[in-house]
Design a protein around this motif. Structure first.
Motif, PDB file in Angstrom:
ATOM      1  N   CYS A 180       0.815  -1.208   0.000  1.00 48.73           N
ATOM      2  CA  CYS A 180       0.000   0.000   0.000  1.00 48.73           C
ATOM      3  C   CYS A 180       0.850   1.261   0.000  1.00 48.73           C
ATOM      4  O   CYS A 180       1.974   1.249   0.520  1.00 48.73           O
ATOM      5  N   PRO A 181       0.335   2.353  -0.523  1.00 46.39           N
ATOM      6  CA  PRO A 181       0.955   3.637  -0.247  1.00 46.39           C
ATOM      7  C   PRO A 181       1.030   3.823   1.272  1.00 46.39           C
ATOM      8  O   PRO A 181       0.022   3.729   1.968  1.00 46.39           O
ATOM      9  N   ILE A 213      -7.387  -1.894  -9.412  1.00 46.53           N
ATOM     10  CA  ILE A 213      -8.584  -2.200  -8.634  1.00 46.53           C
ATOM     11  C   ILE A 213      -8.741  -1.293  -7.418  1.00 46.53           C
ATOM     12  O   ILE A 213      -9.713  -1.370  -6.688  1.00 46.53           O
ATOM     13  N   GLY A 214      -7.758  -0.413  -7.181  1.00 44.57           N
ATOM     14  CA  GLY A 214      -7.926   0.586  -6.127  1.00 44.57           C
ATOM     15  C   GLY A 214      -7.276   0.245  -4.805  1.00 44.57           C
ATOM     16  O   GLY A 214      -7.777   0.644  -3.758  1.00 44.57           O
ATOM     17  N   PHE A 215      -6.157  -0.498  -4.824  1.00 43.72           N
ATOM     18  CA  PHE A 215      -5.417  -0.835  -3.606  1.00 43.72           C
ATOM     19  C   PHE A 215      -6.349  -1.454  -2.562  1.00 43.72           C
ATOM     20  O   PHE A 215      -6.675  -0.850  -1.540  1.00 43.72           O
ATOM     21  N   PRO A 216      -6.782  -2.678  -2.800  1.00 50.22           N
ATOM     22  CA  PRO A 216      -7.910  -3.247  -2.059  1.00 50.22           C
ATOM     23  C   PRO A 216      -7.677  -3.527  -0.583  1.00 50.22           C
ATOM     24  O   PRO A 216      -8.637  -3.543   0.180  1.00 50.22           O
ATOM     25  N   SER A 221      -7.151   3.939  -0.328  1.00 48.68           N
ATOM     26  CA  SER A 221      -7.639   3.457  -1.623  1.00 48.68           C
ATOM     27  C   SER A 221      -7.720   4.621  -2.595  1.00 48.68           C
ATOM     28  O   SER A 221      -8.313   5.662  -2.295  1.00 48.68           O
ATOM     29  N   THR A 222      -7.101   4.446  -3.764  1.00 46.87           N
ATOM     30  CA  THR A 222      -7.067   5.503  -4.768  1.00 46.87           C
ATOM     31  C   THR A 222      -7.301   4.921  -6.152  1.00 46.87           C
ATOM     32  O   THR A 222      -7.144   3.723  -6.380  1.00 46.87           O
ATOM     33  N   LEU A 338     -13.332   7.163  -6.191  1.00 50.60           N
ATOM     34  CA  LEU A 338     -12.179   7.135  -5.295  1.00 50.60           C
ATOM     35  C   LEU A 338     -11.283   8.337  -5.556  1.00 50.60           C
ATOM     36  O   LEU A 338     -11.243   8.876  -6.675  1.00 50.60           O
ATOM     37  N   PRO A 339     -10.529   8.776  -4.554  1.00 52.36           N
ATOM     38  CA  PRO A 339      -9.576   9.859  -4.790  1.00 52.36           C
ATOM     39  C   PRO A 339      -8.574   9.470  -5.870  1.00 52.36           C
ATOM     40  O   PRO A 339      -8.165   8.306  -5.973  1.00 52.36           O
ATOM     41  N   ALA A 340      -8.170  10.434  -6.669  1.00 52.78           N
ATOM     42  CA  ALA A 340      -7.224  10.165  -7.747  1.00 52.78           C
ATOM     43  C   ALA A 340      -5.781  10.219  -7.263  1.00 52.78           C
ATOM     44  O   ALA A 340      -4.893   9.646  -7.905  1.00 52.78           O
TER      45      ALA A 340
END
Length: 343
Positions: A180-181, A213-216, A221-222, A338-340
């Motif tokens: 993850c970030p 998929i948005g860092f599940p 989540s981005t 989701l945030p970009a």
């Protein structure tokens, strides 16, 4: 465990006497300090008592030792360990503000991390990656029904086929488990990954899918802009080819669809395993980090809808994903994308 920094006799004999220790922020599952040992800045991490603490410690130590094969480095150097106290001493690396196109460096390092292991490492200290199960598919289908969406009869066969492909896909990549970030350090010498408590061996495609998929499994989540996402995926494939001499195999659509089914990927780790979280969504929403559970699911549905459009073996699942997303947006019109950008 005491809040005092643990640095026992063996570590002192091996590394020296620690000074100027300072407690750092960390997850509830660990305690982390910054210190100096013989003038060298280090990080001291101790995994606290709790479920699977010994297993998580063993995974992290094993993963760091395997990742040390990589050149250039993809993790901080592991300087010392104290298994009795579940302590690791690591090279301290200063994190800098990531660049706007941070995802490219991230993906490049992720590929190098994945490439550090191979078939000879199977059956060792790290477990094999485990994918979604029939329980996950049933939960997803029940959610569709709860939202008033009738699943096509053919979708069950598609889901059975998806699970079979995910479970039989060979893979011996070193998977971070939570890339993850926040678990990536952006340094003057490149990206380094930390916190390998959930590491396993599997197919790298399941973590390459994080980007799309948005860092599940992540609190942050981005949904990166399409151009940056495409560039990062291309960077991963190039770095993998450079490291292994082979092209990335595996199916990104299957990997993304697998993450869609996993309700446990809507909550933080401490809440996973005991509750059907997809079943909770019709009655309530909840915020975790940068997004709500409904935001996360709506994004995943849109991704699978788009990727499955040209797949004969997932066509009905793609249509079901689109229908469930429409039902969600009709019922809850305030759901936002989701945030970009990463926080």
């Amino acid at each position: 465990m005491s809040s005092t920094m643990p640095f026992g006799t063996d570590l002192r004999a091996e590394l020296g006497t620690p000074r100027r220790s300072c407690r750092l922020e960390s997850s509830p599952r660990s305690r982390v300090w910054r210190a100096e040992v013989d003038g060298t800045p280090v990080v001291v991490k101790q995994l606290v008592d709790g479920p699977e603490a010994d297993e998580r410690y063993a995974r992290e130590v094993t993963a760091l030792r395997l990742a040390a094969r990589s050149g250039p480095p993809v993790t901080p150097r592991l300087l010392g360990t104290d298994p009795a106290e579940r302590v690791l001493v690591l090279e301290l690396l200063e994190h800098q503000q990531p660049r706007e196109d941070w995802l490219i460096d991230y993906a490049t390092t992720l590929a190098r991390l994945h490439a550090t292991t191979g078939p000879a490492d199977a059956g060792g200290a790290l477990p094999a990656w485990s994918g979604p199960t029939e329980r996950d598919t049933e939960s997803f289908l029940h959610l569709a029904t709860a939202l008033g969406v009738e699943a096509p009869s053919a979708v069950r066969a598609e889901l059975d086929g998806l699970l079979a492909r995910l479970h039989r896909t060979p893979g011996h990549a070193l998977l971070h488990g939570d890339p993850c970030p926040g678990n990536d350090l952006h340094t003057t010498h490149g990206v380094r990954f930390i916190d390998f408590e959930q590491a396993s061996l599997g197919h790298g495609i399941v973590e390459l899918a994080y980007l799309r998929i948005g860092f599940p499994t992540c609190w942050c989540s981005t949904a990166p802009p399409p151009a940056l996402l495409d560039a990062a995926e291309a960077a991963y494939r190039t770095a993998w080819r450079d490291a292994t001499g082979t092209d990335v195999d595996g199916d990104l659509t299957d990997a993304c669809a697998g993450w869609l089914l996993r309700g446990d990927a809507l909550v933080q780790r401490a809440r996973r395993g005991a509750t059907d979280h997809l079943a909770e969504l019709p009655a309530r929403d909840w915020t975790w980090g940068t997004a709500t559970a409904r935001q996360r699911l709506a994004h995943r549905l849109a991704v699978v809808d788009g990727l499955a459009a040209d797949r004969d073996d997932l066509r009905h699942l793609g249509r079901l994903a689109a229908a469930v997303r429409r039902a969600m947006l009709t019922r809850w019109p305030t759901i936002r994308p989701l945030p970009a950008k990463r926080p």
